[in-house]
Write an enzyme that holds these catalytic residues in place. Structure first.
Site, PDB file in Angstrom:
ATOM      1  N   LEU A  60       6.985   4.793   4.705  1.00  0.00           N
ATOM      2  CA  LEU A  60       5.984   5.809   5.006  1.00  0.00           C
ATOM      3  C   LEU A  60       4.686   5.144   5.436  1.00  0.00           C
ATOM      4  O   LEU A  60       4.258   4.158   4.833  1.00  0.00           O
ATOM      5  CB  LEU A  60       5.731   6.694   3.784  1.00  0.00           C
ATOM      6  CG  LEU A  60       6.802   7.742   3.463  1.00  0.00           C
ATOM      7  CD1 LEU A  60       6.551   8.349   2.094  1.00  0.00           C
ATOM      8  CD2 LEU A  60       6.825   8.832   4.524  1.00  0.00           C
ATOM      9  N   ASP A  86      -4.423  11.676   3.972  1.00  0.00           N
ATOM     10  CA  ASP A  86      -3.964  10.365   4.445  1.00  0.00           C
ATOM     11  C   ASP A  86      -3.511  10.483   5.897  1.00  0.00           C
ATOM     12  O   ASP A  86      -2.563   9.832   6.331  1.00  0.00           O
ATOM     13  CB  ASP A  86      -2.843   9.831   3.553  1.00  0.00           C
ATOM     14  CG  ASP A  86      -2.658   8.326   3.672  1.00  0.00           C
ATOM     15  OD1 ASP A  86      -3.591   7.643   4.152  1.00  0.00           O
ATOM     16  OD2 ASP A  86      -1.587   7.818   3.290  1.00  0.00           O
ATOM     17  N   HIS A 123       5.688  12.790   0.100  1.00  0.00           N
ATOM     18  CA  HIS A 123       5.151  11.681  -0.685  1.00  0.00           C
ATOM     19  C   HIS A 123       5.350  11.855  -2.193  1.00  0.00           C
ATOM     20  O   HIS A 123       5.526  10.869  -2.908  1.00  0.00           O
ATOM     21  CB  HIS A 123       3.657  11.493  -0.389  1.00  0.00           C
ATOM     22  CG  HIS A 123       3.380  10.810   0.911  1.00  0.00           C
ATOM     23  ND1 HIS A 123       3.484  11.456   2.118  1.00  0.00           N
ATOM     24  CD2 HIS A 123       3.006   9.537   1.184  1.00  0.00           C
ATOM     25  CE1 HIS A 123       3.182  10.598   3.091  1.00  0.00           C
ATOM     26  NE2 HIS A 123       2.885   9.432   2.559  1.00  0.00           N
ATOM     27  N   GLU A 170      -9.759   1.054   3.032  1.00  0.00           N
ATOM     28  CA  GLU A 170      -8.537   0.926   2.238  1.00  0.00           C
ATOM     29  C   GLU A 170      -7.966  -0.471   2.459  1.00  0.00           C
ATOM     30  O   GLU A 170      -7.179  -0.710   3.347  1.00  0.00           O
ATOM     31  CB  GLU A 170      -7.532   2.001   2.642  1.00  0.00           C
ATOM     32  CG  GLU A 170      -6.320   2.049   1.735  1.00  0.00           C
ATOM     33  CD  GLU A 170      -5.289   3.057   2.203  1.00  0.00           C
ATOM     34  OE1 GLU A 170      -4.258   3.175   1.530  1.00  0.00           O
ATOM     35  OE2 GLU A 170      -5.503   3.710   3.238  1.00  0.00           O
ATOM     36  N   ALA A 193       2.663   3.666  -3.468  1.00  0.00           N
ATOM     37  CA  ALA A 193       2.208   2.282  -3.383  1.00  0.00           C
ATOM     38  C   ALA A 193       1.554   1.832  -4.690  1.00  0.00           C
ATOM     39  O   ALA A 193       0.495   1.209  -4.686  1.00  0.00           O
ATOM     40  CB  ALA A 193       1.257   2.088  -2.204  1.00  0.00           C
ATOM     41  N   HIS A 212      -2.534   0.560  -4.096  1.00  0.00           N
ATOM     42  CA  HIS A 212      -1.671  -0.491  -3.548  1.00  0.00           C
ATOM     43  C   HIS A 212      -1.590  -1.643  -4.554  1.00  0.00           C
ATOM     44  O   HIS A 212      -1.877  -2.796  -4.235  1.00  0.00           O
ATOM     45  CB  HIS A 212      -2.193  -0.964  -2.200  1.00  0.00           C
ATOM     46  CG  HIS A 212      -1.969   0.037  -1.106  1.00  0.00           C
ATOM     47  ND1 HIS A 212      -0.793   0.125  -0.394  1.00  0.00           N
ATOM     48  CD2 HIS A 212      -2.767   1.034  -0.638  1.00  0.00           C
ATOM     49  CE1 HIS A 212      -0.888   1.115   0.487  1.00  0.00           C
ATOM     50  NE2 HIS A 212      -2.074   1.681   0.355  1.00  0.00           N
TER      51      HIS A 212
END
Length: 390
Positions: free
Chosen positions: A310, A277, A253, A131, A222, A197
């Site tokens: 987070l 996650d 989330h 990631e 994200a 992201h």
């Protein structure tokens, strides 16, 4: 390797349908057959599961840590073993240990550890998820911005070389840091490319999907959000059928109502799949840990940096399943697919994972009717059994 045996006494979910009065026959680590109870040959050892359900083992494509270990801190085979072992009691029988954005040296060490884990046949190890570091600083989340950078020729070559030695290699990238021609090359080499992201828009996400990207990392988190004139990456993940999308179903989330909207609107064949996650906390009582030198605090069911950002999730897969079924209100069979069959499909492994059929892996979870985990098998070997209360 396990011998030949049959699991009896439970309803069986094969990944598609439920079967009553059936037994699951396992041989040599694989599912051999599903038979009517009365058709079981007498020479096969029968194990009575005592009721409940037998379901395919859960497949988690985003697991940063567990058992007190983060892959970033200790990118070695021992850490991979610890992470896989920590998630097994929660029903996860195949997972992708996930390396969060780090230095080139740490990334190389993680890849080497993954290659060694393949050779050592670590139970539950499926491959790697890298990631980053090729993300967008604007949507960095808990990733260290000092380590985020564009993809180079050397990075691309390293990923392609790694894929040749790993059963599955998934990498999360942002269009801001990676050219679509690189995505095409990675996808053609068998690498699963996930968009995440990122502040990218719908049109760019579509172009990257056409180049070979097939997954979106932790939907709604994200990433650019859905707007009236720009659907963003979140909207693209739902609208573009070629994309599957990971979902962190912990009630923190993503709001349950947002989850319902996304499920109703998702275009196929791509699916929304459950991911944890998860971080180092899973299977432990630890209250904090570090990532890239920064402390992450475990409080009120979440993991956060000191500023409140987070940082991964304090979530295991069976808890995500319970949340989706009990709080979101999704039918149990569909939730189970989101935890097993759909993630297996997203990474090209549904021929052996996420369902019960002749020749699939004997990765099995015994669940009570209350969704408590009783026993777990990986490749036909029992790796967890709950202790009965006294």
């Amino acid at each position: 390797m396990s011998d030949r045996f049959a699991l009896t006494g439970a309803r069986i979910f094969d990944g598609d349908d439920w079967h009553e009065g059936a037994v699951l026959v396992v041989r040599g680590g694989l599912v051999e057959a599903m038979l009517p109870q009365g058709a079981l040959p007498g020479d096969i050892r029968a194990i009575d599961t005592g009721g409940g359900m037998l379901v395919p083992g859960f497949v988690d494509i985003q697991v940063n840590g567990g058992g007190g270990v983060m892959l970033n801190d200790h990118p070695d085979v021992a850490s991979i073993e610890t992470i896989c072992r920590a998630h097994a009691p929660f029903g996860t029988t195949a997972l992708l240990p996930t390396l969060i954005t780090d230095t080139p040296a740490i990334t190389a060490a993680a890849i080497a550890a993954g290659e060694a884990a393949v050779l050592q046949k670590v139970p539950g190890f499926l491959g790697l998820h890298l990631e980053g570091p090729h993300l967008s600083i604007a949507r960095k989340g808990a990733h260290d911005p000092a380590l985020i950078r564009p993809m180079t020729d050397a990075d691309q070559a390293m990923l392609i070389a790694a894929r040749q030695k790993l059963p599955v290699l998934l990498t999360t990238i942002a269009p801001e840091s990676v050219d679509p021609t690189r995505v095409k090359a990675l996808a053609e080499a068998g690498i699963i490319v996930s968009l995440g992201h990122s502040d990218t828009g719908h049109a760019t996400a579509k172009a990257f999907a056409e180049a070979g990207a097939s997954v979106v990392t932790h939907l709604f988190n994200a990433m650019s959000q859905i707007g009236n004139r720009e659907p963003g990456l979140a909207g693209a993940a739902i609208d573009i059928g070629a994309l599957s999308a990971g979902l962190i179903a912990d009630g923190i989330h993503v709001h349950p109502a947002t989850i319902r909207i996304a499920l109703d609107a998702k275009q196929g064949p791509g699916r929304i799949v459950l991911v944890t996650d998860a971080m180092a906390t899973i299977g432990t009582e630890m209250s904090s840990f570090t990532l890239n030198g920064r402390t992450i605090y475990r409080r009120d069911g979440s993991l956060r940096l000191a500023d409140g950002t987070l940082a991964g999730a304090d979530l295991d897969m069976i808890s995500a399943i319970r949340f989706m079924h009990r709080t979101v209100g999704l039918e149990l069979s569909e939730v189970l697919r989101m935890a097993s069959l759909y993630p297996a499909q997203a990474i090209g492994q549904s021929h052996r994972l996420g369902r019960f059929a002749n020749g699939t892996a004997a990765d099995i979870v015994a669940l009570s009717d209350d969704l408590d985990i009783g026993r777990v098998w990986i490749g036909g070997d029992k790796v967890f059994e709950a202790v009965a209360p006294r």
